[in-house]
Design a protein around this motif. Sequence first.
Motif, PDB file in Angstrom:
ATOM      1  N   PHE A 173       0.797  -1.223   0.000  1.00 42.32           N
ATOM      2  CA  PHE A 173       0.000   0.000   0.000  1.00 42.32           C
ATOM      3  C   PHE A 173       0.830   1.273   0.000  1.00 42.32           C
ATOM      4  O   PHE A 173       1.968   1.291   0.451  1.00 42.32           O
ATOM      5  N   THR A 174       0.202   2.342  -0.487  1.00 47.52           N
ATOM      6  CA  THR A 174       0.744   3.697  -0.377  1.00 47.52           C
ATOM      7  C   THR A 174      -0.351   4.562   0.245  1.00 47.52           C
ATOM      8  O   THR A 174      -1.510   4.142   0.324  1.00 47.52           O
ATOM      9  N   ASN A 175       0.023   5.762   0.645  1.00 50.82           N
ATOM     10  CA  ASN A 175      -0.934   6.722   1.213  1.00 50.82           C
ATOM     11  C   ASN A 175      -1.791   6.084   2.311  1.00 50.82           C
ATOM     12  O   ASN A 175      -3.016   6.157   2.291  1.00 50.82           O
ATOM     13  N   ILE A 176      -1.133   5.471   3.262  1.00 53.13           N
ATOM     14  CA  ILE A 176      -1.821   4.764   4.342  1.00 53.13           C
ATOM     15  C   ILE A 176      -2.272   5.757   5.410  1.00 53.13           C
ATOM     16  O   ILE A 176      -1.476   6.543   5.912  1.00 53.13           O
ATOM     17  N   GLU A 177      -3.565   5.705   5.729  1.00 53.07           N
ATOM     18  CA  GLU A 177      -4.130   6.509   6.823  1.00 53.07           C
ATOM     19  C   GLU A 177      -4.690   5.526   7.850  1.00 53.07           C
ATOM     20  O   GLU A 177      -5.534   4.703   7.519  1.00 53.07           O
ATOM     21  N   ILE A 178      -4.206   5.640   9.089  1.00 51.48           N
ATOM     22  CA  ILE A 178      -4.638   4.711  10.127  1.00 51.48           C
ATOM     23  C   ILE A 178      -5.389   5.461  11.215  1.00 51.48           C
ATOM     24  O   ILE A 178      -4.885   6.439  11.768  1.00 51.48           O
ATOM     25  N   ASN A 179      -6.590   5.012  11.512  1.00 47.50           N
ATOM     26  CA  ASN A 179      -7.385   5.511  12.623  1.00 47.50           C
ATOM     27  C   ASN A 179      -7.519   4.389  13.634  1.00 47.50           C
ATOM     28  O   ASN A 179      -6.973   3.299  13.450  1.00 47.50           O
ATOM     29  N   GLU A 180      -8.299   4.613  14.668  1.00 44.39           N
ATOM     30  CA  GLU A 180      -8.474   3.609  15.721  1.00 44.39           C
ATOM     31  C   GLU A 180      -8.955   2.272  15.170  1.00 44.39           C
ATOM     32  O   GLU A 180      -8.379   1.236  15.461  1.00 44.39           O
ATOM     33  N   ASP A 181     -10.032   2.281  14.385  1.00 46.57           N
ATOM     34  CA  ASP A 181     -10.633   1.036  13.912  1.00 46.57           C
ATOM     35  C   ASP A 181     -10.723   0.947  12.391  1.00 46.57           C
ATOM     36  O   ASP A 181     -11.501   0.164  11.859  1.00 46.57           O
ATOM     37  N   LYS A 182      -9.938   1.751  11.691  1.00 43.17           N
ATOM     38  CA  LYS A 182     -10.053   1.777  10.231  1.00 43.17           C
ATOM     39  C   LYS A 182      -8.718   2.175   9.610  1.00 43.17           C
ATOM     40  O   LYS A 182      -8.020   3.050  10.113  1.00 43.17           O
ATOM     41  N   ILE A 183      -8.401   1.510   8.516  1.00 43.85           N
ATOM     42  CA  ILE A 183      -7.211   1.839   7.728  1.00 43.85           C
ATOM     43  C   ILE A 183      -7.674   2.082   6.301  1.00 43.85           C
ATOM     44  O   ILE A 183      -8.448   1.298   5.744  1.00 43.85           O
ATOM     45  N   GLN A 184      -7.212   3.165   5.725  1.00 43.21           N
ATOM     46  CA  GLN A 184      -7.517   3.455   4.334  1.00 43.21           C
ATOM     47  C   GLN A 184      -6.188   3.624   3.607  1.00 43.21           C
ATOM     48  O   GLN A 184      -5.287   4.298   4.105  1.00 43.21           O
TER      49      GLN A 184
END
Length: 178
Positions: free
Chosen positions: A57-68
Amino acid sequence: MKKILFIFLITFSLNSYSQTDTSNFIIEESKVLWQKIYDTDLTKDELKTSIKESGLFTNIEINEDKIQAELKQQKIDISKTKYSVMGIPVFVTLNDYKGLVIIELKEKKYRVTFKNIILVITRETMLGKVGDENPFEYWLKKGKNEFLKPFFPKPNDIYLVNFKDKFIFTKPKTSSDW
């Protein structure tokens, strides 16, 4: 009575095959997405680490319960399927794929939603030049929320196997080097 029952069974089987055998593919407003729930023994933190370290993956955004993240261009692996190259539609073998991935995390499971799926031409043909991109909606009937008949069974099966295997994550590597 037998004729009515036979007609009903034939109609039911054709309708259910044509629309429900898309296994994990969903069509929403003429857009195709693929979704699958995986069970895992990983904790949320281990899963996040594994996804980051996968190199997919590229441009990984990680939150508490979600990854985009954006899935990098991936090759179709025909060897994972029961088909030979000769029996597969050319459009499948001439394309890699990429797109947007959303991974929702829960304890002991995660759900992958793969959307904005793009097919990238890898060999120049009358279908296009190397690097040309086509949306996965290429496989939909124009103006309708249903797949073209040639999508079944081979392209459907090939994409399902490749997508399913791509999103299986394992324990992150630990280093014993010091």
